[in-house]
Design a protein around this motif. Structure first.
Motif, PDB file in Angstrom:
ATOM      1  N   ALA A  48       0.611  -1.124  -0.049  1.00  0.00           N
ATOM      2  CA  ALA A  48       0.497  -0.044  -0.157  1.00  0.00           C
ATOM      3  C   ALA A  48       0.769   1.057  -0.130  1.00  0.00           C
ATOM      4  N   PHE A  49       2.251   1.572   0.512  1.00  0.00           N
ATOM      5  CA  PHE A  49       2.993   2.335   1.269  1.00  0.00           C
ATOM      6  C   PHE A  49       3.660   2.655  -0.414  1.00  0.00           C
ATOM      7  N   LEU A  50       3.825   1.410  -1.304  1.00  0.00           N
ATOM      8  CA  LEU A  50       4.807   1.760  -2.556  1.00  0.00           C
ATOM      9  C   LEU A  50       3.349   2.140  -3.467  1.00  0.00           C
ATOM     10  N   ALA A  51       2.486   1.955  -3.171  1.00  0.00           N
ATOM     11  CA  ALA A  51       1.442   2.756  -4.178  1.00  0.00           C
ATOM     12  C   ALA A  51       1.036   3.869  -4.673  1.00  0.00           C
ATOM     13  N   TYR A  52       1.112   3.835  -2.958  1.00  0.00           N
ATOM     14  CA  TYR A  52       0.380   5.586  -2.921  1.00  0.00           C
ATOM     15  C   TYR A  52       1.847   6.349  -3.363  1.00  0.00           C
ATOM     16  N   ILE A  53       3.014   6.207  -3.389  1.00  0.00           N
ATOM     17  CA  ILE A  53       3.748   6.996  -3.795  1.00  0.00           C
ATOM     18  C   ILE A  53       4.110   6.531  -4.605  1.00  0.00           C
ATOM     19  N   TRP A  54       4.401   6.024  -6.004  1.00  0.00           N
ATOM     20  CA  TRP A  54       3.435   5.604  -7.323  1.00  0.00           C
ATOM     21  C   TRP A  54       2.223   6.134  -7.550  1.00  0.00           C
ATOM     22  N   THR A  55       1.857   6.684  -7.164  1.00  0.00           N
ATOM     23  CA  THR A  55       0.481   7.205  -7.278  1.00  0.00           C
ATOM     24  C   THR A  55       0.618   9.300  -7.004  1.00  0.00           C
ATOM     25  N   LEU A  56       0.989   9.052  -5.915  1.00  0.00           N
ATOM     26  CA  LEU A  56       1.674  10.325  -5.820  1.00  0.00           C
ATOM     27  C   LEU A  56       2.646  11.382  -7.291  1.00  0.00           C
ATOM     28  N   ILE A  57       3.449  10.077  -6.999  1.00  0.00           N
ATOM     29  CA  ILE A  57       4.546  10.291  -8.698  1.00  0.00           C
ATOM     30  C   ILE A  57       3.967  11.068  -9.252  1.00  0.00           C
TER      31      ILE A  57
END
Length: 105
Positions: A48-57
């Motif tokens: 979920a953290f990686l998905a969040y960071i990717w989506t933020l980028i």
């Protein structure tokens, strides 16, 4: 617009899994020796953290984001309840995108 919706969803998922990890899994591990919770929720939160960071980028690459907004959104991933606190910022951002689309001829 869709990027902001995805970012809101990813922020909610990341914040929820962080709270589950910190408030449920870790206390169960240390108080009762039940480490299965951390073994299960830990990787779920990591995804979920990686998905969040990717989506933020992806969302911020579209433009219209200030450095302070990006920094706030990034730091929120490390603070319990941070993802929930950014809901207002994301609602305002979504409203500004909708308003700018309406202004176009």
């Amino acid at each position: 617009m869709a990027d902001i919706r995805r970012l809101r969803l990813a922020s909610f998922a990341e914040a929820t899994t962080l709270l589950a990890l910190l408030l449920v899994a870790v206390p169960l591990k240390h108080a009762f020796g039940y480490s299965a919770g951390v073994r299960i929720i830990g990787p779920v939160h990591g995804a979920a953290f990686l998905a969040y960071i990717w989506t933020l980028i992806a969302a911020s690459a579209g433009g219209g984001w200030t450095r302070s907004e990006i920094a706030r959104m990034s730091l929120a991933a490390f603070v319990p309840f941070g993802g929930f606190l950014n809901a207002g910022l994301l609602r305002r951002k979504q409203a500004s995108v909708v308003a700018s689309l309406k202004e176009r001829p």
